[in-house]
Write a protein that holds these residues in place. Structure first.
Motif, mmCIF file in Angstrom:
data_model
loop_
_atom_site.group_PDB
_atom_site.id
_atom_site.type_symbol
_atom_site.label_atom_id
_atom_site.label_comp_id
_atom_site.label_asym_id
_atom_site.label_seq_id
_atom_site.Cartn_x
_atom_site.Cartn_y
_atom_site.Cartn_z
ATOM 1 N N LEU A 149 5.569 -4.568 0.976
ATOM 2 C CA LEU A 149 5.451 -3.511 1.974
ATOM 3 C C LEU A 149 3.971 -3.289 2.210
ATOM 4 O O LEU A 149 3.206 -3.138 1.251
ATOM 5 C CB LEU A 149 6.102 -2.216 1.476
ATOM 6 N N ILE A 150 3.554 -3.286 3.469
ATOM 7 C CA ILE A 150 2.149 -3.058 3.804
ATOM 8 C C ILE A 150 2.055 -1.792 4.651
ATOM 9 O O ILE A 150 2.703 -1.676 5.687
ATOM 10 C CB ILE A 150 1.528 -4.239 4.577
ATOM 11 N N LEU A 151 1.265 -0.839 4.169
ATOM 12 C CA LEU A 151 0.982 0.385 4.914
ATOM 13 C C LEU A 151 -0.460 0.301 5.388
ATOM 14 O O LEU A 151 -1.373 0.086 4.592
ATOM 15 C CB LEU A 151 1.177 1.617 4.027
ATOM 16 N N PHE A 152 -0.670 0.435 6.687
ATOM 17 C CA PHE A 152 -1.998 0.356 7.289
ATOM 18 C C PHE A 152 -2.473 1.764 7.625
ATOM 19 O O PHE A 152 -1.803 2.488 8.366
ATOM 20 C CB PHE A 152 -1.961 -0.472 8.572
ATOM 21 N N TYR A 153 -3.639 2.135 7.091
ATOM 22 C CA TYR A 153 -4.227 3.453 7.372
ATOM 23 C C TYR A 153 -5.542 3.272 8.111
ATOM 24 O O TYR A 153 -6.405 2.490 7.696
ATOM 25 C CB TYR A 153 -4.466 4.222 6.069
ATOM 26 N N ARG A 154 -5.692 4.017 9.184
ATOM 27 C CA ARG A 154 -6.909 3.957 9.999
ATOM 28 C C ARG A 154 -8.100 4.404 9.156
ATOM 29 O O ARG A 154 -8.097 5.477 8.564
ATOM 30 C CB ARG A 154 -6.747 4.878 11.210
ATOM 31 N N ASP B 25 -7.120 -4.007 13.184
ATOM 32 C CA ASP B 25 -8.532 -4.214 12.853
ATOM 33 C C ASP B 25 -9.282 -2.899 12.646
ATOM 34 O O ASP B 25 -10.446 -2.897 12.270
ATOM 35 C CB ASP B 25 -9.230 -5.090 13.896
ATOM 36 N N GLU B 26 -8.613 -1.765 12.858
ATOM 37 C CA GLU B 26 -9.193 -0.442 12.613
ATOM 38 C C GLU B 26 -8.613 0.207 11.354
ATOM 39 O O GLU B 26 -8.844 1.379 11.105
ATOM 40 C CB GLU B 26 -8.930 0.471 13.812
ATOM 41 N N THR B 27 -7.857 -0.572 10.594
ATOM 42 C CA THR B 27 -7.147 -0.018 9.448
ATOM 43 C C THR B 27 -7.491 -0.739 8.149
ATOM 44 O O THR B 27 -8.076 -1.807 8.160
ATOM 45 C CB THR B 27 -5.618 -0.121 9.642
ATOM 46 N N THR B 28 -7.086 -0.117 7.055
ATOM 47 C CA THR B 28 -7.139 -0.746 5.735
ATOM 48 C C THR B 28 -5.696 -0.908 5.270
ATOM 49 O O THR B 28 -4.957 0.068 5.202
ATOM 50 C CB THR B 28 -7.916 0.122 4.730
ATOM 51 N N PRO B 29 -5.280 -2.156 4.971
ATOM 52 C CA PRO B 29 -3.916 -2.368 4.502
ATOM 53 C C PRO B 29 -3.774 -2.070 3.008
ATOM 54 O O PRO B 29 -4.651 -2.400 2.216
ATOM 55 C CB PRO B 29 -3.674 -3.851 4.786
ATOM 56 N N LEU B 30 -2.664 -1.430 2.656
ATOM 57 C CA LEU B 30 -2.303 -1.169 1.258
ATOM 58 C C LEU B 30 -1.034 -1.961 0.986
ATOM 59 O O LEU B 30 -0.037 -1.799 1.703
ATOM 60 C CB LEU B 30 -2.049 0.316 1.023
ATOM 61 N N LEU B 31 -1.046 -2.811 -0.025
ATOM 62 C CA LEU B 31 0.057 -3.713 -0.305
ATOM 63 C C LEU B 31 0.839 -3.253 -1.530
ATOM 64 O O LEU B 31 0.244 -3.005 -2.588
ATOM 65 C CB LEU B 31 -0.468 -5.136 -0.528
ATOM 66 N N PHE B 32 2.159 -3.166 -1.355
ATOM 67 C CA PHE B 32 3.050 -2.698 -2.416
ATOM 68 C C PHE B 32 4.119 -3.747 -2.688
ATOM 69 O O PHE B 32 4.628 -4.373 -1.760
ATOM 70 C CB PHE B 32 3.778 -1.418 -1.986
ATOM 71 N N THR B 33 4.459 -3.897 -3.930
ATOM 72 C CA THR B 33 5.647 -4.640 -4.315
ATOM 73 C C THR B 33 6.378 -3.798 -5.355
ATOM 74 O O THR B 33 5.735 -3.177 -6.200
ATOM 75 C CB THR B 33 5.312 -6.058 -4.822
ATOM 76 N N ASP B 34 7.691 -3.724 -5.231
ATOM 77 C CA ASP B 34 8.500 -2.847 -6.089
ATOM 78 C C ASP B 34 7.977 -1.412 -6.064
ATOM 79 O O ASP B 34 7.947 -0.730 -7.088
ATOM 80 C CB ASP B 34 8.550 -3.372 -7.523
ATOM 81 N N ASN B 35 7.527 -0.975 -4.876
ATOM 82 C CA ASN B 35 7.008 0.386 -4.648
ATOM 83 C C ASN B 35 5.757 0.729 -5.446
ATOM 84 O O ASN B 35 5.416 1.896 -5.610
ATOM 85 C CB ASN B 35 8.100 1.444 -4.877
ATOM 86 N N ALA C 272 -9.301 -8.374 2.654
ATOM 87 C CA ALA C 272 -9.314 -9.606 1.857
ATOM 88 C C ALA C 272 -8.004 -9.791 1.093
ATOM 89 O O ALA C 272 -7.480 -10.901 0.989
ATOM 90 C CB ALA C 272 -10.493 -9.605 0.897
ATOM 91 N N ALA C 273 -7.455 -8.702 0.567
ATOM 92 C CA ALA C 273 -6.182 -8.776 -0.164
ATOM 93 C C ALA C 273 -5.058 -9.190 0.776
ATOM 94 O O ALA C 273 -4.215 -10.022 0.433
ATOM 95 C CB ALA C 273 -5.871 -7.434 -0.820
ATOM 96 N N TYR C 274 -5.044 -8.601 1.976
ATOM 97 C CA TYR C 274 -4.014 -8.956 2.965
ATOM 98 C C TYR C 274 -4.136 -10.431 3.341
ATOM 99 O O TYR C 274 -3.139 -11.160 3.372
ATOM 100 C CB TYR C 274 -4.147 -8.075 4.205
#
Length: 126
Positions: free
Chosen positions: A80-85, A98-108, A116-118
């Motif tokens: 699950l990827i949540l993108f925050y501006r 391109d205006e956001t930072t992605p946060l990557l989740f697995t198993d919540n 770079a992580a994305y």
């Protein structure tokens, strides 16, 4: 002289109690912020995140994401990827990836964040 000092001291105590109460009980609501305030708020709190933070805790701190998606990683994990501006690119009224930072989740649980992580998981951020 003593009376003036006493009045000033009482005023300071009242100010300290009121300010302390506001700082202790007030919680910022990201949904009511301007886009500039939200970017600053998001950068501040994303910078404090730790690997293993739950999705619910991130949602409680940052509010709903600007963009979200779910994808399967190359190793078969559901992500699950949540993108925050977090930064302004173009004044068009639309928040783009391109205006956001992605946060990557697995198993919540948060396991990585940032462009770079994305890209390490899914290729270029589009």
């Amino acid at each position: 002289m003593k009376k003036g000092f006493l009045i000033a001291f009482i005023g300071f105590v009242i100010y300290a109690v009121v300010a302390g109460g506001i700082l202790h009980f007030y919680t910022a609501n990201p949904e009511t912020m301007t886009w500039r305030e939200r970017e600053i708020f998001n950068r501040k709190y994303i910078g404090r995140l730790k690997i293993g933070t739950t999705r619910d805790e991130v949602l409680r701190l940052l509010g709903p994401p600007d963009i979200s998606e779910a994808r399967a990683a190359s190793d078969g994990r559901n992500v699950l990827i949540l993108f925050y501006r977090t930064h302004h690119v173009k004044s068009d009224g639309i928040t783009t990836r391109d205006e956001t930072t992605p946060l990557l989740f697995t198993d919540n649980l948060l396991f990585a964040w940032g462009e770079a992580a994305y890209e390490a998981e899914f290729g270029p951020l589009k």
